[in-house]
Scaffold this motif. Structure first.
Motif, PDB file in Angstrom:
ATOM      1  N   ALA A  53      71.403 -68.669  21.897  1.00 18.84           N
ATOM      2  CA  ALA A  53      71.333 -67.989  20.601  1.00 18.84           C
ATOM      3  C   ALA A  53      70.623 -68.848  19.560  1.00 18.84           C
ATOM      4  O   ALA A  53      69.981 -68.322  18.650  1.00 18.84           O
ATOM      5  CB  ALA A  53      72.745 -67.647  20.125  1.00 18.84           C
ATOM      6  N   ALA A  54      70.726 -70.166  19.677  1.00 18.25           N
ATOM      7  CA  ALA A  54      70.137 -71.046  18.673  1.00 18.25           C
ATOM      8  C   ALA A  54      68.638 -71.235  18.873  1.00 18.25           C
ATOM      9  O   ALA A  54      67.930 -71.566  17.920  1.00 18.25           O
ATOM     10  CB  ALA A  54      70.835 -72.398  18.691  1.00 18.25           C
ATOM     11  N   ALA A  55      68.134 -71.020  20.068  1.00 19.43           N
ATOM     12  CA  ALA A  55      66.708 -71.259  20.331  1.00 19.43           C
ATOM     13  C   ALA A  55      65.804 -70.371  19.462  1.00 19.43           C
ATOM     14  O   ALA A  55      64.873 -70.895  18.825  1.00 19.43           O
ATOM     15  CB  ALA A  55      66.407 -71.056  21.805  1.00 19.43           C
ATOM     16  N   PRO A  56      66.034 -69.065  19.387  1.00 24.19           N
ATOM     17  CA  PRO A  56      65.165 -68.254  18.518  1.00 24.19           C
ATOM     18  C   PRO A  56      65.297 -68.627  17.038  1.00 24.19           C
ATOM     19  O   PRO A  56      64.317 -68.602  16.297  1.00 24.19           O
ATOM     20  CB  PRO A  56      65.644 -66.824  18.735  1.00 24.19           C
ATOM     21  CG  PRO A  56      66.402 -66.832  20.010  1.00 24.19           C
ATOM     22  CD  PRO A  56      66.937 -68.211  20.164  1.00 24.19           C
ATOM     23  N   LEU A  57      66.494 -68.989  16.619  1.00 22.06           N
ATOM     24  CA  LEU A  57      66.676 -69.381  15.225  1.00 22.06           C
ATOM     25  C   LEU A  57      65.912 -70.658  14.919  1.00 22.06           C
ATOM     26  O   LEU A  57      65.336 -70.805  13.838  1.00 22.06           O
ATOM     27  CB  LEU A  57      68.165 -69.576  14.918  1.00 22.06           C
ATOM     28  CG  LEU A  57      69.025 -68.312  14.971  1.00 22.06           C
ATOM     29  CD1 LEU A  57      70.482 -68.666  14.737  1.00 22.06           C
ATOM     30  CD2 LEU A  57      68.550 -67.315  13.938  1.00 22.06           C
ATOM     31  N   GLY A  58      65.902 -71.578  15.877  1.00 20.34           N
ATOM     32  CA  GLY A  58      65.153 -72.814  15.676  1.00 20.34           C
ATOM     33  C   GLY A  58      63.671 -72.558  15.527  1.00 20.34           C
ATOM     34  O   GLY A  58      62.997 -73.166  14.691  1.00 20.34           O
ATOM     35  N   SER A  59      63.139 -71.633  16.304  1.00 18.58           N
ATOM     36  CA  SER A  59      61.709 -71.334  16.191  1.00 18.58           C
ATOM     37  C   SER A  59      61.409 -70.615  14.869  1.00 18.58           C
ATOM     38  O   SER A  59      60.351 -70.825  14.274  1.00 18.58           O
ATOM     39  CB  SER A  59      61.252 -70.500  17.385  1.00 18.58           C
ATOM     40  OG  SER A  59      61.910 -69.255  17.397  1.00 18.58           O
TER      41      SER A  59
END
Length: 69
Positions: A53-59
């Motif tokens: 879940a955090a990967a798209p937010l990081g991008s």
């Protein structure tokens, strides 16, 4: 003759009680180990879900930082 027989009977009863209690402790330890294992697997799954879940937010944050510059 009565006292040695009584002592032997009491010793046997004491050992029998200890055996029963050790079997109960063993069963509870196995149950606790199973619960710890299940909890560990759930925590691992939750951590993996959080990483996904955090990967798209990081991008998205990275894209916002680049657009501000």
């Amino acid at each position: 003759m009565l006292w040695p027989m009584l002592a032997l009977a009491l010793a046997f009863c004491g050992i029998a009680v200890l055996a029963v209690l050790s079997v109960r402790v063993h069963a509870e330890v196995r149950r606790l180990a199973r619960q710890v294992s299940d909890s560990s697997q759930r925590i691992t799954r939750a951590a993996e879900d959080l990483e996904r879940a955090a990967a798209p937010l990081g991008s998205q944050v990275d894209a916002l930082r680049r657009s501000d510059k």
